[in-house]
Design a protein around this motif. Structure first.
Motif, PDB file in Angstrom:
ATOM      1  N   TYR A   1       0.766  -1.125  -0.070  1.00 49.89           N
ATOM      2  CA  TYR A   1       0.009   0.157   0.102  1.00 49.89           C
ATOM      3  C   TYR A   1       0.871   1.273  -0.047  1.00 49.89           C
ATOM      4  O   TYR A   1       0.748   2.153  -0.652  1.00 49.89           O
ATOM      5  CB  TYR A   1      -0.813   0.053   1.242  1.00 49.89           C
ATOM      6  CG  TYR A   1      -1.604   1.339   1.327  1.00 49.89           C
ATOM      7  CD1 TYR A   1      -1.362   2.331   1.999  1.00 49.89           C
ATOM      8  CD2 TYR A   1      -2.966   1.258   0.626  1.00 49.89           C
ATOM      9  CE1 TYR A   1      -1.841   3.593   2.113  1.00 49.89           C
ATOM     10  CE2 TYR A   1      -3.717   2.652   0.880  1.00 49.89           C
ATOM     11  CZ  TYR A   1      -3.211   3.669   1.440  1.00 49.89           C
ATOM     12  OH  TYR A   1      -3.985   4.875   1.568  1.00 49.89           O
TER      13      TYR A   1
ATOM     14  N   GLU B   1      -4.783   2.478   5.168  1.00 53.14           N
ATOM     15  CA  GLU B   1      -4.191   1.638   4.360  1.00 53.14           C
ATOM     16  C   GLU B   1      -4.993   0.547   3.600  1.00 53.14           C
ATOM     17  O   GLU B   1      -3.991  -0.510   3.389  1.00 53.14           O
ATOM     18  CB  GLU B   1      -2.723   1.354   4.922  1.00 53.14           C
ATOM     19  CG  GLU B   1      -2.110   2.319   5.742  1.00 53.14           C
ATOM     20  CD  GLU B   1      -0.613   2.277   5.880  1.00 53.14           C
ATOM     21  OE1 GLU B   1      -0.223   0.749   5.923  1.00 53.14           O
ATOM     22  OE2 GLU B   1       0.294   3.028   6.217  1.00 53.14           O
TER      23      GLU B   1
ATOM     24  N   GLU C   1      -6.994  -1.511   0.492  1.00 55.08           N
ATOM     25  CA  GLU C   1      -7.214  -1.047  -0.932  1.00 55.08           C
ATOM     26  C   GLU C   1      -8.576  -1.100  -1.272  1.00 55.08           C
ATOM     27  O   GLU C   1      -9.500  -2.030  -1.343  1.00 55.08           O
ATOM     28  CB  GLU C   1      -6.656  -2.225  -1.578  1.00 55.08           C
ATOM     29  CG  GLU C   1      -5.104  -2.635  -1.519  1.00 55.08           C
ATOM     30  CD  GLU C   1      -4.260  -1.516  -2.492  1.00 55.08           C
ATOM     31  OE1 GLU C   1      -3.021  -1.032  -2.148  1.00 55.08           O
ATOM     32  OE2 GLU C   1      -5.130  -0.998  -3.282  1.00 55.08           O
TER      33      GLU C   1
ATOM     34  N   CYS D   1      -7.287   6.714   2.837  1.00 56.36           N
ATOM     35  CA  CYS D   1      -6.979   5.633   1.953  1.00 56.36           C
ATOM     36  C   CYS D   1      -7.798   5.574   0.506  1.00 56.36           C
ATOM     37  O   CYS D   1      -7.535   4.872  -0.527  1.00 56.36           O
ATOM     38  CB  CYS D   1      -6.635   4.216   2.313  1.00 56.36           C
ATOM     39  SG  CYS D   1      -8.284   3.536   3.079  1.00 56.36           S
TER      40      CYS D   1
END
Lengths: 191, 571
Positions: free
Chosen positions: A73, B160, B162, B188
């Protein structure tokens, strides 16, 4: 494989066991395996082979998956704004062009995946490793206006010199190459 | 204690919070086990495959808060292929079926589908807090469900992850009646958000203490939002890029001046260095500063900024600060407890931080106990000095960019340096090694690291002895992760009972064979021994003599898991 002039040796990894002599051209089987691991970066099922010699798709410094241990990430999201490099990508037969940010990708394997996603043309990863045998071949126009096969030069060098990309049908690619060879032959004859 | 009525013991147990202490209580006697289990509200499960949700619910009927961790740590570094596991849906489903009064869910490295978020949002009327760290597979649609349905939501903290941004209006899904938000972190998320909607949400959330924005929130919106929340304690700036209108910038500075309570600052996902001056009013009060995502800030600007941060306890920064900058940190931040220095993306630049920076920090910051340090080189002398100056390390993680680099001054391995660390830091619980290392460093670790719980090893060691020193010596070891080391079957099989005292063991690119893993699995039925077989076709059984590319084993009461993908073999 290290390019001394570019200062990569600071970050070059030696993959042998501690105490082994520092060899720049390593024939260590494990090391070759590691290089191919780089292509496995995205967890795709790709064939691992030990043909260490022709590693056209790997960068000049030996890179290893997962080192340095920065989480994926963070890797994706820490890119400096200045490294955005959008280039046009055309694919033979597609009605319109796309744009891709070279700065977003760390290497040829990521680029291959991104191109596959953009155009739905599978086999881009294989094309990079083995351009002789694939239907679609990625080529790029460099700063001097020449059309080059993607994958020959180190990634950083490619990023700097690539002006635009084209995904060409293999038959067409050979046609262009033939033309260049013919041009060179003519040049030589006239010298 | 047997003569006290249950209610008295229950009342005493209320004061015992930490799950480790609670676990200890439950082992004392049957009646304490019974009382403890009935009163336990918070449960921590370090490996979601170690137990079934049904068994958890059965044991703890008062469960309100659950923490779950899924994938192995090395998944962070792309070493675990896609689809390995860590699905949260079965847990949420079971909790819903069991009518658990779930209020808090914290997940790390798990696969979270929109479906699970939707079920979560509907099944638990008292649900208050969702924290997702390094998770994947959900989209903003799932977040919309949480926003819309969790009427008592206090905390939505996304770190963090996705996340697929479907560009829906998930923020608008918070109803007007939602006024209970205390913490909102969507840094994020990659997509645009409606800043007007966000402003109104902030305006009707008087208890909002923590707000972390994503990069789509520009400077002028930041000013308006912060103006509506002067009570903020923790702020994550999205984008701090130059606004052509000078008044906006001046307004922001004035607004920041009014924020008397902000002690934690992060974000700067997009930043023009000179805009940082807007933050100067709050710097003197900061205890936590995270600039590790702020790419492109020159070291000189970082140094200027740090000089104002005299109260810092936690600093996350990029190595562009340089050794010199770390010297400034050492002189300014006397209260520093945690430092993380991350590598910037600049390839081929001059070495950004070296052992010199770390030594300076150790001299100036005696309270330092947690370190994550990416550097170009390290020396034994430096590590020995650091060990002397900072005997209080709890976490010491060193990542030399060249993984097998020896001490550049002496050309020796770093055994002595790390040896000094473990000998001096008696309270060390977590250690990550790098640089050229022989078996000797493991001898030291086994001898001195008595409190060590987690050890990460890469490209180190010479023989099985190395791993055996660790397994024999570190009595409190819980997690061991090893990659690219010459440890083989002897090391793996000498003390098989040890693994039941640990949470998990990861070994990749070592010398362990399939046959040895099979033996281990046979001897220890309460371990799941998983081998990842990414390259051969799924039905092709590998030879016993074949080396295992990746192995992950963990203790479990749940037996072989049923959701493993094709390439995972549980032996």
């Amino acid at each position: 494989m290290a390019r001394k002039g570019l200062g990569f040796e600071i970050t070059e990894l030696r993959l042998g066991l501690p105490g082994e002599p520092k060899s720049l051209v390593s024939t260590n089987k494990n090391e070759k395996k590691r290089m191919f691991s780089e292509i496995d970066d995205n967890g795709e099922k790709e064939k691992k082979s030990n043909t260490g010699g022709n590693l056209k798709t790997t960068e000049s410094k030996a890179q290893v998956v997962g080192w340095p241990p920065v989480c994926s990430y963070r890797k994706k999201n820490s890119m400096n704004e200045a490294t955005k490099m959008y280039v046009k990508v055309s694919m033979d037969g597609a009605p319109f062009l796309r744009k891709i940010d070279l700065g977003m990708h760390k290497g040829y394997s990521e680029l291959a995946l991104a191109l596959e996603k953009l155009f739905g043309c599978y086999g881009m990863g294989e094309a990079l490793k083995d351009p002789e045998n694939c239907e679609h071949v990625p080529i790029y126009e460099d700063k001097e206006g020449d059309w080059m096969l993607v994958g020959d030069v180190p990634w950083e060098m490619f990023m700097e010199s690539c002006k635009r990309l084209r995904i060409m049908k293999r038959s067409d690619a050979w046609q262009i190459e033939k033309t260049y060879i013919e041009i060179d032959e003519i040049k030589e004859k006239n010298v | 204690m047997n003569y006290f009525p249950d209610e008295v013991i229950e009342h005493i147990f209320e004061y015992v919070g930490s799950h480790r202490d609670r676990n200890a209580l439950s082992l004392v006697c049957r009646s304490w086990y019974r009382i403890e289990r009935c009163t336990r509200e918070k449960v921590f499960i370090g490996n979601c495959y170690s137990i079934t949700p049904e068994r958890l619910i059965q044991r703890f009927p008062s469960l309100k808060s659950l923490t779950l961790k899924g994938k192995p740590h090395f998944a962070d570094f792309s070493l675990v292929p896609h689809g390995w596991g860590g699905f949260v849906y079965p847990w949420i489903e079971a909790l819903a079926k069991g009518k658990v009064g779930l209020e808090e869910l914290r997940l790390k490295r798990m696969v979270v589908s929109d479906e699970s978020l939707e079920l979560l949002s509907r099944a638990f009327p008292n649900f208050k807090s969702l924290v997702l760290v390094s998770c994947e597979e959900f989209t903003t649609d799932g977040l919309a469900a949480i926003a819309a349905n969790c009427k008592r939501l206090r905390e939505l903290d996304l770190q963090e992850n996705e996340v697929d941004d479907h560009k829906g209006q998930w923020l608008s899904c918070f109803p007007d009646s939602c006024t209970s938000l205390v913490s909102l972190n969507f840094a994020c998320l990659k997509g645009e958000i409606n800043t007007g909607v966000l402003e109104r949400l902030v305006a009707r959330s008087p208890n909002l203490k923590s707000l972390r924005l994503n990069r789509s929130v520009p400077l002028d919106a930041l000013q308006r939002i912060v103006a509506r929340a002067p009570q903020l304690v923790d702020l994550g700036v999205g984008s701090l890029v130059h606004d052509p209108a000078m008044e906006t910038f001046a307004k922001l500075m004035t607004t920041m001046n009014k924020c008397k309570s902000i002690t934690s600052l992060s974000g700067f996902l997009e930043v023009t260095p000179r805009c940082l001056t807007a933050m100067y009013p709050i710097l003197p009060k900061l205890t936590s500063l995270n600039l590790s995502y702020a790419a492109g800030i020159p070291g000189s600007d970082l140094i200027k900024l740090i000089r104002h941060c005299k109260k810092l306890q936690r600093l996350w920064i990029m190595d562009s600060i340089g050794d010199k900058g770390l010297g400034v940190v050492a002189n300014t931040c006397k209260e520093l407890q945690e430092l993380r220095v991350f590598p910037s993306d600049n390839i081929g630049q001059h070495a950004a931080v070296t052992e010199k920076g770390l030594v300076a920090i150790s001299m100036g910051c005696p309270k330092l106990h947690s370190l994550l340090y990416f550097c170009h080189q390290m020396t034994n002398a430096a590590l020995i000095t650091v060990a002397k100056n900072c005997p209080n390390f709890i976490r010491f993680r060193l990542a030399i960019l060249d993984a097998t680099k020896p001490d550049p001054d002496t050309n020796q391995p770093l055994d002595e340096g790390f040896g000094a660390i473990v000998q001096s830091c008696r309270r060390l619980r977590r250690l990550s090694l790098s640089g050229q290392l022989t078996d000797k460093v493991f001898l030291y670790i086994g001898m001195y690291a008595e409190q060590l719980e987690m050890l990460s090893i890469a490209f180190a060691g010479e023989s099985d002895k190395g791993m055996l020193y660790v397994l024999n010596g570190c009595k409190k070891l819980r997690k061991l992760e090893i990659r690219d080391c010459p440890f083989g079957n002897t090391a793996l099989l000498t003390d098989v009972g040890k693994y039941e005292t640990m949470r998990s063991l990861w070994m990749s690119s070592c010398e362990v064979t399939v046959g040895a893993c099979k033996v281990l699995a046979m001897k220890m039925p309460r371990l799941n021994v998983e081998i990842f077989n990414e390259n051969e076709p799924a039905d092709c059984e590998p030879d016993d003599v074949q080396k295992v590319e990746k192995m992950y084993l963990y203790r479990t009461l749940a037996g072989k898991r049923k959701d493993a993908p094709e390439y995972v073999w549980t032996l």
